[in-house]
Design a protein around this motif. Sequence first.
Motif, PDB file in Angstrom:
ATOM      1  N   ALA A  41       0.648  -1.091   0.013  1.00 56.95           N
ATOM      2  CA  ALA A  41      -0.014  -0.025   0.086  1.00 56.95           C
ATOM      3  C   ALA A  41       0.719   1.222  -0.074  1.00 56.95           C
ATOM      4  O   ALA A  41       1.967   1.207   0.187  1.00 56.95           O
ATOM      5  N   LEU A  42       0.295   2.475  -0.248  1.00 63.07           N
ATOM      6  CA  LEU A  42       0.745   3.852  -0.332  1.00 63.07           C
ATOM      7  C   LEU A  42       1.639   3.834   1.289  1.00 63.07           C
ATOM      8  O   LEU A  42       0.834   3.526   2.336  1.00 63.07           O
ATOM      9  N   GLY A  43       2.743   4.695   1.115  1.00 65.08           N
ATOM     10  CA  GLY A  43       3.576   4.542   2.429  1.00 65.08           C
ATOM     11  C   GLY A  43       4.754   3.800   2.326  1.00 65.08           C
ATOM     12  O   GLY A  43       5.540   3.755   3.108  1.00 65.08           O
ATOM     13  N   THR A  44       4.760   2.421   1.723  1.00 63.83           N
ATOM     14  CA  THR A  44       5.582   1.539   1.877  1.00 63.83           C
ATOM     15  C   THR A  44       7.022   1.918   1.112  1.00 63.83           C
ATOM     16  O   THR A  44       8.089   1.179   1.583  1.00 63.83           O
ATOM     17  N   ILE A  45       7.164   2.985   0.276  1.00 62.14           N
ATOM     18  CA  ILE A  45       8.555   3.475  -0.125  1.00 62.14           C
ATOM     19  C   ILE A  45       9.200   3.798   1.053  1.00 62.14           C
ATOM     20  O   ILE A  45      10.552   3.326   1.191  1.00 62.14           O
ATOM     21  N   ASN A  46       8.720   4.788   1.907  1.00 61.50           N
ATOM     22  CA  ASN A  46       9.394   5.355   2.961  1.00 61.50           C
ATOM     23  C   ASN A  46       9.528   4.290   4.220  1.00 61.50           C
ATOM     24  O   ASN A  46      10.806   4.297   4.573  1.00 61.50           O
ATOM     25  N   HIS A  47       8.700   3.415   4.562  1.00 58.67           N
ATOM     26  CA  HIS A  47       8.934   2.527   5.346  1.00 58.67           C
ATOM     27  C   HIS A  47      10.259   1.435   5.078  1.00 58.67           C
ATOM     28  O   HIS A  47      11.021   1.047   5.729  1.00 58.67           O
ATOM     29  N   THR A  48       9.993   1.096   3.762  1.00 58.73           N
ATOM     30  CA  THR A  48      11.060   0.011   3.336  1.00 58.73           C
ATOM     31  C   THR A  48      12.408   0.786   3.027  1.00 58.73           C
ATOM     32  O   THR A  48      13.284   0.112   3.427  1.00 58.73           O
ATOM     33  N   PHE A  49      12.456   1.841   2.654  1.00 57.47           N
ATOM     34  CA  PHE A  49      13.743   2.650   2.607  1.00 57.47           C
ATOM     35  C   PHE A  49      14.355   2.893   3.839  1.00 57.47           C
ATOM     36  O   PHE A  49      15.427   2.386   4.288  1.00 57.47           O
ATOM     37  N   LEU A  50      13.856   3.108   5.032  1.00 58.40           N
ATOM     38  CA  LEU A  50      14.121   3.317   6.281  1.00 58.40           C
ATOM     39  C   LEU A  50      14.477   2.004   6.856  1.00 58.40           C
ATOM     40  O   LEU A  50      15.499   1.802   7.562  1.00 58.40           O
ATOM     41  N   THR A  51      13.797   0.752   6.589  1.00 61.05           N
ATOM     42  CA  THR A  51      14.157  -0.416   7.258  1.00 61.05           C
ATOM     43  C   THR A  51      15.418  -0.954   6.524  1.00 61.05           C
ATOM     44  O   THR A  51      16.301  -1.324   7.278  1.00 61.05           O
ATOM     45  N   LEU A  52      15.541  -0.802   5.248  1.00 58.03           N
ATOM     46  CA  LEU A  52      16.729  -1.169   4.553  1.00 58.03           C
ATOM     47  C   LEU A  52      18.018  -0.564   4.888  1.00 58.03           C
ATOM     48  O   LEU A  52      19.023  -0.877   5.098  1.00 58.03           O
ATOM     49  N   GLU A  53      17.859   0.964   5.266  1.00 59.66           N
ATOM     50  CA  GLU A  53      19.065   1.783   5.773  1.00 59.66           C
ATOM     51  C   GLU A  53      19.279   1.306   7.287  1.00 59.66           C
ATOM     52  O   GLU A  53      20.414   1.247   7.437  1.00 59.66           O
ATOM     53  N   ASN A  58       0.608  -8.815   0.021  1.00 56.91           N
ATOM     54  CA  ASN A  58      -0.782  -8.341  -0.109  1.00 56.91           C
ATOM     55  C   ASN A  58      -1.205  -7.317  -1.253  1.00 56.91           C
ATOM     56  O   ASN A  58      -1.959  -6.467  -0.882  1.00 56.91           O
ATOM     57  N   TYR A  59      -0.701  -7.672  -2.304  1.00 52.34           N
ATOM     58  CA  TYR A  59      -0.915  -6.664  -3.444  1.00 52.34           C
ATOM     59  C   TYR A  59      -2.455  -6.733  -3.713  1.00 52.34           C
ATOM     60  O   TYR A  59      -2.966  -7.722  -4.229  1.00 52.34           O
ATOM     61  N   ARG A  60      -2.838  -5.432  -4.031  1.00 55.13           N
ATOM     62  CA  ARG A  60      -4.499  -5.454  -4.321  1.00 55.13           C
ATOM     63  C   ARG A  60      -4.531  -4.671  -5.826  1.00 55.13           C
ATOM     64  O   ARG A  60      -5.920  -4.481  -6.069  1.00 55.13           O
ATOM     65  N   GLY A  61      -3.569  -4.045  -6.042  1.00 55.43           N
ATOM     66  CA  GLY A  61      -3.631  -3.395  -7.378  1.00 55.43           C
ATOM     67  C   GLY A  61      -3.899  -1.834  -7.119  1.00 55.43           C
ATOM     68  O   GLY A  61      -4.072  -1.352  -5.989  1.00 55.43           O
ATOM     69  N   GLY A  62      -3.441  -0.883  -7.822  1.00 51.87           N
ATOM     70  CA  GLY A  62      -3.584   0.603  -7.615  1.00 51.87           C
ATOM     71  C   GLY A  62      -2.252   1.150  -8.155  1.00 51.87           C
ATOM     72  O   GLY A  62      -1.170   0.526  -8.426  1.00 51.87           O
ATOM     73  N   VAL A  63      -2.163   2.406  -8.619  1.00 53.40           N
ATOM     74  CA  VAL A  63      -0.886   2.997  -9.117  1.00 53.40           C
ATOM     75  C   VAL A  63       0.219   2.971  -8.074  1.00 53.40           C
ATOM     76  O   VAL A  63       1.393   2.668  -8.291  1.00 53.40           O
ATOM     77  N   ALA A  64      -0.164   3.308  -6.479  1.00 57.68           N
ATOM     78  CA  ALA A  64       1.000   3.212  -5.579  1.00 57.68           C
ATOM     79  C   ALA A  64       1.511   1.758  -5.497  1.00 57.68           C
ATOM     80  O   ALA A  64       2.623   1.851  -5.478  1.00 57.68           O
ATOM     81  N   GLU A  65       0.511   0.888  -5.755  1.00 57.33           N
ATOM     82  CA  GLU A  65       1.181  -0.419  -5.580  1.00 57.33           C
ATOM     83  C   GLU A  65       1.828  -0.987  -6.568  1.00 57.33           C
ATOM     84  O   GLU A  65       2.843  -1.726  -6.530  1.00 57.33           O
ATOM     85  N   GLU A  66       1.661  -0.495  -7.924  1.00 55.40           N
ATOM     86  CA  GLU A  66       2.379  -0.587  -8.922  1.00 55.40           C
ATOM     87  C   GLU A  66       3.652  -0.264  -9.311  1.00 55.40           C
ATOM     88  O   GLU A  66       4.384  -0.592 -10.066  1.00 55.40           O
ATOM     89  N   THR A  67       3.838   0.943  -8.865  1.00 57.51           N
ATOM     90  CA  THR A  67       5.004   1.694  -9.191  1.00 57.51           C
ATOM     91  C   THR A  67       5.794   1.670  -7.949  1.00 57.51           C
ATOM     92  O   THR A  67       7.035   1.875  -7.924  1.00 57.51           O
TER      93      THR A  67
END
Length: 236
Positions: A148-160, A176-185
């Motif tokens: 879902a939306l917000g995963t870029i920030n959470h994942t980046f910080l976790t990997l850092e 848990n992919y459900r579709g949507g622009v945020a999920e796809e990009t």
Amino acid sequence: MAGIFITGTDTNIGKTAVAAGLAGALKNKGYNVGVMKPVQSGAAARNGKLYSQDAEFLMDVIGEQGETGLICPVLLREALAPSVAAELEGKTIDLNLIRNAYLELERMHDIVIVEGAGGIAVPLKNKFLISDLITYLGMPAIIVARAALGTINHTFLTLEHAKRTGIPVIGVIVNNYRGGVAEETSPKIINELTGIPVLGIIPHDPAIDVEWGRPGDIVSLVEESIDIERIIHFIF
């Protein structure tokens, strides 16, 4: 002998299901797979005794009949950070107990899939975090992330954080992919920002319910969606 630690960007993102699916997929490839849930917060009660619903789910998916004391050596009643739950119960989490249990499971299996508690920076005791447990056990990690939306920030910080603490990261699994622009990009951006590969994207399966012991199609979803060969190549 090898182990993989499954951690995540947050709690309730499907680490148990992903860990079980990966264990099942590796078993289907002919590996002798063990599973472990070192610490269970929010342990359920049955006949007056605590048990780990996550550990039972992991065991059921791969048909494991192992010693539950090895698979989940620390049971805590409250669904809180382990350090807090242990303090409320007057317990001290024994890191040597966890390590010895893991080493015994490692001796018994080709691969051990270990699922953490909450996210990578959750405290187990005092300032000893899940990330410290991963390095203490000497394991590489897979990061489970939301779709879902917000995963870029959470994942980046976790990997850092993983990078800063010296944890080898095999890759990221988006769950848990459900579709949507945020999920796809998001997966492509995560890879571009961090250089860590996205191993695959697992679609939403409403039939999966860890609490009620319902695995849905998690093993086949992992087999179809995740780059298992890349994982095998990394650890062997």
